[in-house]
Design an enzyme around this catalytic site. Structure first.
Site: not given
Length: 246
Positions: A140, A153, A157
């Site tokens: 991401s 998150y 990533k």
């Protein structure tokens, strides 16, 4: 008798970016194994859409964070199509989790899907792919930012990108490329859920090319490039597909 055909596995392949990747690879001539975790109806619809385009596809349920599920996924792909040529790990979740709330159950769930799942899928890919294979993981572009609520998150990533570079080194001499694609904000349910119109507009404005969200098809096009003949000499890279996200 098993008839060998070019085959791609797409985890999280029934919805959003994963669905677009599944359809694009089918258009590129791959038989596609569409992995999903819970929404069988959507997975079956994706398979039907691929077959409607003249392609070949199979939906297989499985949790990327579960070793036995992924072993079954890869074994079924080989049994059905004879080999695996491309693996795209697209499965992921993106809950907003402020660090100070210390919600460990939610944190562990993100780690299980996004990081543990990637570790398991990449390991299975490394075991099953033959020379010329392509392994692609979804990262991401939000890694470059420190948006409130994105801590777990972003952590997963960042880990994905680390795993990709290490696996590329471990595949040395085998003719298998290992890369990541880091999308910017894309207009999927995963991104839109829980966000206000103001938040969406602000994040959309980060793209320097033009202020908009990306489309799943634009991410799928990048996957097609890495999986195709023009991606042969690209390895251990993170391709940021984000419209020049600042």
């Amino acid at each position: 008798m098993i008839t060998k055909t070019r085959t791609a596995i797409v985890t999280g392949g029934s919805r959003g970016i994963g669905r677009a990747i599944s359809i694009r690879l089918a258009k590129d001539g791959y038989a596609v194994v569409v992995n999903y975790i819970g929404n069988k109806e959507q997975a079956d619809r994706t398979v039907a859409d691929i077959k409607g385009l003249g392609g070949n596809a199979l939906a297989i349920q499985g949790d990327v964070g579960n070793v036995e599920d992924m072993e079954r996924l890869f074994a079924t792909a080989v049994e059905t199509f004879g080999s695996i040529d491309v693996v795209v790990n697209s499965a992921g979740i993106m809950p907003m989790l402020p660090i100070q709330e210390a919600d460990m159950d939610a944190f562990d769930k993100v780690i299980n899907v996004n990081l543990r799942g990637t570790f398991i899928v990449l390991g299975q890919a490394a075991r099953h792919l033959e020379r010329g294979g392509r392994i692609i993981a979804l990262s991401s572009s939000v890694i470059a930012h420190s948006f409130p609520g994105y801590g777990p998150y972003i952590a997963t990533k960042a880990g994905v990108e680390g795993l990709v570079r290490v696996l590329a080194n471990e595949m040395r001499g085998r003719g298998i490329t290992v890369n990541a694609i880091a999308p910017g904000p894309v207009g999927t349910d995963l991104f839109l859920e829980g966000k206000s119109e103001e938040q969406i507009a602000r994040i959309s404005g980060l793209a320097t090319l033009e202020p908009r969200l990306g489309s799943p098809e634009e991410i799928a096009a990048a996957v097609s490039f890495l999986a195709g003949p023009d991606g042969t000499w690209i390895n251990a890279q993170v391709l940021r597909v984000n419209g020049g996200m600042a």
